[in-house]
Design a protein around this motif. Structure first.
Motif, PDB file in Angstrom:
ATOM      1  N   ALA A 267     -37.721  17.275  47.607  1.00 56.05           N
ATOM      2  CA  ALA A 267     -38.928  16.622  48.756  1.00 56.05           C
ATOM      3  C   ALA A 267     -39.471  17.797  49.296  1.00 56.05           C
ATOM      4  CB  ALA A 267     -38.113  15.906  49.705  1.00 56.05           C
ATOM      5  N   THR A 268     -40.759  17.457  49.392  1.00 52.32           N
ATOM      6  CA  THR A 268     -41.610  18.922  49.534  1.00 52.32           C
ATOM      7  C   THR A 268     -42.575  18.370  50.821  1.00 52.32           C
ATOM      8  OG1 THR A 268     -43.235  18.312  48.235  1.00 52.32           O
ATOM      9  CG2 THR A 268     -41.391  19.524  47.267  1.00 52.32           C
ATOM     10  N   THR A 292     -37.986  15.472  55.534  1.00 51.65           N
ATOM     11  CA  THR A 292     -37.754  16.274  54.255  1.00 51.65           C
ATOM     12  C   THR A 292     -36.689  16.158  53.848  1.00 51.65           C
ATOM     13  OG1 THR A 292     -39.487  17.770  55.204  1.00 51.65           O
ATOM     14  CG2 THR A 292     -38.414  18.341  53.217  1.00 51.65           C
ATOM     15  N   TYR A 293     -35.730  16.433  54.393  1.00 55.34           N
ATOM     16  CA  TYR A 293     -33.958  16.463  53.926  1.00 55.34           C
ATOM     17  C   TYR A 293     -33.634  14.837  53.608  1.00 55.34           C
ATOM     18  CZ  TYR A 293     -33.647  21.372  54.455  1.00 55.34           C
ATOM     19  OH  TYR A 293     -33.913  22.781  54.814  1.00 55.34           O
ATOM     20  N   VAL A 294     -34.105  14.025  54.562  1.00 52.62           N
ATOM     21  CA  VAL A 294     -33.708  12.622  54.270  1.00 52.62           C
ATOM     22  C   VAL A 294     -34.289  12.002  52.993  1.00 52.62           C
ATOM     23  CG1 VAL A 294     -33.848  10.140  55.078  1.00 52.62           C
ATOM     24  CG2 VAL A 294     -33.362  11.916  56.729  1.00 52.62           C
ATOM     25  N   LYS A 295     -35.396  12.566  52.798  1.00 52.46           N
ATOM     26  CA  LYS A 295     -36.277  11.919  51.470  1.00 52.46           C
ATOM     27  C   LYS A 295     -35.376  12.657  50.301  1.00 52.46           C
ATOM     28  CE  LYS A 295     -39.846  10.430  49.046  1.00 52.46           C
ATOM     29  NZ  LYS A 295     -39.963   9.149  48.870  1.00 52.46           N
ATOM     30  N   ALA A 306     -37.995   3.280  54.081  1.00 51.42           N
ATOM     31  CA  ALA A 306     -36.453   3.329  53.865  1.00 51.42           C
ATOM     32  C   ALA A 306     -36.012   4.948  54.449  1.00 51.42           C
ATOM     33  CB  ALA A 306     -36.096   3.144  52.410  1.00 51.42           C
ATOM     34  N   CYS A 307     -36.761   5.674  54.270  1.00 50.82           N
ATOM     35  CA  CYS A 307     -36.549   7.114  54.612  1.00 50.82           C
ATOM     36  C   CYS A 307     -36.656   7.197  56.373  1.00 50.82           C
ATOM     37  CB  CYS A 307     -37.346   8.183  54.078  1.00 50.82           C
ATOM     38  SG  CYS A 307     -37.205   8.431  52.132  1.00 50.82           S
ATOM     39  N   LEU A 308     -37.732   6.561  56.711  1.00 49.61           N
ATOM     40  CA  LEU A 308     -37.839   6.430  58.150  1.00 49.61           C
ATOM     41  C   LEU A 308     -36.733   5.461  58.970  1.00 49.61           C
ATOM     42  CD1 LEU A 308     -41.875   6.146  58.385  1.00 49.61           C
ATOM     43  CD2 LEU A 308     -40.420   8.148  58.840  1.00 49.61           C
ATOM     44  N   ARG A 309     -36.425   4.423  58.030  1.00 44.42           N
ATOM     45  CA  ARG A 309     -35.298   3.763  58.850  1.00 44.42           C
ATOM     46  C   ARG A 309     -33.742   4.173  58.634  1.00 44.42           C
ATOM     47  NH1 ARG A 309     -38.251  -0.464  55.924  1.00 44.42           N
ATOM     48  NH2 ARG A 309     -36.175  -0.463  54.634  1.00 44.42           N
ATOM     49  N   ALA A 328     -35.294  25.504  62.422  1.00 43.12           N
ATOM     50  CA  ALA A 328     -36.047  24.331  62.155  1.00 43.12           C
ATOM     51  C   ALA A 328     -34.974  23.362  61.031  1.00 43.12           C
ATOM     52  CB  ALA A 328     -37.246  24.067  61.630  1.00 43.12           C
ATOM     53  N   ASP A 329     -34.439  24.308  60.180  1.00 39.30           N
ATOM     54  CA  ASP A 329     -33.592  23.700  59.184  1.00 39.30           C
ATOM     55  C   ASP A 329     -32.062  23.339  60.048  1.00 39.30           C
ATOM     56  OD1 ASP A 329     -35.162  24.189  56.711  1.00 39.30           O
ATOM     57  OD2 ASP A 329     -35.019  26.160  57.261  1.00 39.30           O
ATOM     58  N   PHE A 330     -31.686  23.983  60.764  1.00 41.20           N
ATOM     59  CA  PHE A 330     -30.479  23.699  61.400  1.00 41.20           C
ATOM     60  C   PHE A 330     -30.676  22.569  62.078  1.00 41.20           C
ATOM     61  CE2 PHE A 330     -28.071  23.881  65.536  1.00 41.20           C
ATOM     62  CZ  PHE A 330     -26.897  24.132  65.297  1.00 41.20           C
ATOM     63  N   LEU A 331     -31.700  22.365  63.127  1.00 42.99           N
ATOM     64  CA  LEU A 331     -31.911  21.211  63.819  1.00 42.99           C
ATOM     65  C   LEU A 331     -31.908  19.850  62.989  1.00 42.99           C
ATOM     66  CD1 LEU A 331     -34.326  22.441  66.372  1.00 42.99           C
ATOM     67  CD2 LEU A 331     -31.872  21.977  66.758  1.00 42.99           C
ATOM     68  N   ALA A 332     -32.539  20.072  61.793  1.00 37.68           N
ATOM     69  CA  ALA A 332     -32.663  18.633  61.082  1.00 37.68           C
ATOM     70  C   ALA A 332     -31.313  18.423  60.325  1.00 37.68           C
ATOM     71  CB  ALA A 332     -33.530  19.011  59.668  1.00 37.68           C
ATOM     72  N   ALA A 333     -30.596  19.491  60.068  1.00 38.71           N
ATOM     73  CA  ALA A 333     -29.308  19.395  59.350  1.00 38.71           C
ATOM     74  C   ALA A 333     -28.336  18.419  60.529  1.00 38.71           C
ATOM     75  CB  ALA A 333     -28.480  20.489  59.013  1.00 38.71           C
ATOM     76  N   ARG A 334     -28.574  19.110  61.644  1.00 40.32           N
ATOM     77  CA  ARG A 334     -27.514  18.344  62.805  1.00 40.32           C
ATOM     78  C   ARG A 334     -28.024  16.964  63.044  1.00 40.32           C
ATOM     79  NH1 ARG A 334     -24.384  21.492  61.485  1.00 40.32           N
ATOM     80  NH2 ARG A 334     -23.328  23.160  62.906  1.00 40.32           N
ATOM     81  N   LYS A 335     -29.383  16.602  63.041  1.00 42.46           N
ATOM     82  CA  LYS A 335     -29.652  15.263  63.138  1.00 42.46           C
ATOM     83  C   LYS A 335     -29.190  14.381  62.059  1.00 42.46           C
ATOM     84  CE  LYS A 335     -34.135  16.490  65.753  1.00 42.46           C
ATOM     85  NZ  LYS A 335     -35.412  16.513  65.791  1.00 42.46           N
ATOM     86  N   MET A 336     -28.919  14.893  61.021  1.00 48.36           N
ATOM     87  CA  MET A 336     -28.468  14.113  59.766  1.00 48.36           C
ATOM     88  C   MET A 336     -27.261  13.879  59.857  1.00 48.36           C
ATOM     89  SD  MET A 336     -31.197  15.410  57.098  1.00 48.36           S
ATOM     90  CE  MET A 336     -30.340  14.597  55.626  1.00 48.36           C
ATOM     91  N   GLY A 337     -26.223  14.858  60.840  1.00 48.54           N
ATOM     92  CA  GLY A 337     -24.731  14.757  60.736  1.00 48.54           C
ATOM     93  C   GLY A 337     -24.383  15.720  59.609  1.00 48.54           C
ATOM     94  N   CYS A 338     -25.159  16.739  58.876  1.00 50.34           N
ATOM     95  CA  CYS A 338     -24.730  17.460  57.842  1.00 50.34           C
ATOM     96  C   CYS A 338     -24.179  18.993  58.295  1.00 50.34           C
ATOM     97  CB  CYS A 338     -25.821  17.541  56.951  1.00 50.34           C
ATOM     98  SG  CYS A 338     -26.532  16.147  56.324  1.00 50.34           S
ATOM     99  N   ASP A 339     -23.446  19.522  57.545  1.00 42.82           N
ATOM    100  CA  ASP A 339     -23.140  20.910  57.670  1.00 42.82           C
ATOM    101  C   ASP A 339     -24.460  21.705  57.451  1.00 42.82           C
ATOM    102  OD1 ASP A 339     -20.326  20.452  58.699  1.00 42.82           O
ATOM    103  OD2 ASP A 339     -19.493  21.012  56.758  1.00 42.82           O
ATOM    104  N   PHE A 340     -24.357  23.110  57.685  1.00 45.78           N
ATOM    105  CA  PHE A 340     -25.388  23.875  57.824  1.00 45.78           C
ATOM    106  C   PHE A 340     -24.787  25.252  57.302  1.00 45.78           C
ATOM    107  CE2 PHE A 340     -28.712  26.762  59.165  1.00 45.78           C
ATOM    108  CZ  PHE A 340     -29.700  26.437  58.495  1.00 45.78           C
TER     109      PHE A 340
END
Length: 380
Positions: A267-268, A292-295, A306-309, A328-340
């Motif tokens: 995703a880009t 970006t990461y959800v996509k 679907a990505c937005l929902r 920015a990458d860290f914050l995105a990861a945390r919102k997704m519940g992913c390790d970083f």
């Protein structure tokens, strides 16, 4: 699944930042824009001149570091913010003699044509104007906690305060942002590839394109070994980047790395722009927003809606590792519940360690190839 950022992880950000600085410089000095000092612009600067321009525009990278600390991860946004700051300060010097013209300028979309018109009626002041690049952070005095979303529209607030009129021309979906985007693309892609991808000619011939001068942050052979090993362990390898798809594919193909990524999970910025155009009420969607990461996680065939929902944090978020170099990458990861996993090969290098330790990054890597040791030791 592992989702990688690109700049500051696999490829040096240096050339992207060089292109950003040159874009701001062109908007200020080129004869087809503000023409502050026509002889300061060239389409083929040497390395020494590139270094001088970048050190000047970004105050020895202090301005870049400030932007990155606020979650600005897009070079297009950097160009928009960097040029907007200087434009507003220039307009302030024009008010005493051209108050009505300044007001009219600010009430209409800011375009290439309107900048040329400004260069005409404001020529006397423009030729004596000296940009104060180092003062950029001072424009946000009292706004230490400003978010990325607020930052991308802040100059509307500042302009309205300075000029006592309602201003709406400084935002992520403005004609001014689009102008900065196009100038950056010319520098980064080069005149020929720009014509092929954008469907129109570059304003000037001669720009070679920084895309073909990328610098890998580790030996390509070591990166290839890492990615191959991860794939053999059954791990899906994807990408979530602020680059466009073309700007991602070309350098990875040149390094013979592109086939190692699961193309369906790349995703880009191309995907982000498409989503923002389809659902402008959700914009901006670039990092630190997780789109970006959800996509990348859901796959290229996943619908934008679907990505937005997608419910966050993800139910299987701990099965996903995000690797990046920025807050920015860290914050995105945390919102997704992913390790970083943070790499120390970004703009600030080793100095970023303290910030990522403070944030609580799950892993901090000297460079991306250190992932090999983590997975080999069964730490993930």
């Amino acid at each position: 699944m592992i989702l990688f950022d690109v700049d500051g992880v696999f490829l040096s950000e240096e050339r992207c930042f060089d292109a950003s600085a040159l874009s701001i410089w062109e908007l200020l000095y080129a004869p087809h824009f503000l023409a502050a000092e026509k002889d300061r612009h060239t389409t083929q600067p040497g390395e020494e001149q590139i270094r001088f321009i970048r050190e000047t525009v970004f105050d020895h990278d202090r301005v870049l570091d400030w932007m990155k600390s606020k979650g600005i991860n897009s070079n297009w946004d950097m160009v928009f913010l960097g040029f907007s700051a200087q434009l507003l300060q220039l307009l302030k010097t024009l008010v005493p003699r051209h108050k009505e013209k300044v007001e009219r300028f600010l009430l209409e979309p800011i375009t290439e044509e309107s900048l040329r018109s400004l260069a005409g009626w404001g020529e006397a002041e423009i030729t004596s104007f000296r940009p104060s690049f180092a003062a950029f952070p001072q424009l946000f005095k009292g706004k230490q906690a400003i978010s990325k979303h607020e930052l991308l529209t802040y100059f509307n607030e500042l302009a309205s305060e300075w000029f006592s009129i309602p201003v709406t021309q400084f935002s992520r979906n403005s004609s001014l942002w689009e102008l900065g985007y196009s100038v950056y693309q010319e520098w980064y892609l080069g005149a020929e590839l720009y014509r092929q991808t954008e469907g129109r000619d570059a304003r000037e011939s001669g720009k070679k394109g920084f895309l073909y001068q990328e610098i890998p942050l580790a030996q390509p052979e070591k990166i290839r070994k890492l990615l191959t090993g991860l794939r053999e362990q059954g791990i899906t390898i994807g990408i979530g980047t602020g680059r466009s798809f073309l700007e991602t594919k070309v350098p990875f193909e040149q390094l013979d790395l592109f086939p190692l990524f699961a193309e369906n999970h790349i995703a880009t910025a191309t995907d982000v722009i498409a989503a923002e155009e389809a659902y402008p009420e959700f914009a901006p969607l670039g990092k630190p927003e997780p789109y970006t990461y959800v996509k990348a996680y859901l796959g290229r065939e996943a619908e934008i809606s679907a990505c937005l929902r997608e419910a966050l944090p993800l139910a299987d978020g701990k099965q996903i590792l995000i690797v990046g170099d920025s807050v920015a990458d860290f914050l995105a990861a945390r919102k997704m519940g992913c390790d970083f996993a943070a790499t120390l090969t970004g703009l600030t290098g080793q100095a970023a360690r303290a910030k990522f330790e403070e944030l609580g990054a799950d892993f901090i890597l000297e460079d991306v190839t250190c992932l090999e040791k983590i997975f080999a030791n069964g730490s993930v």
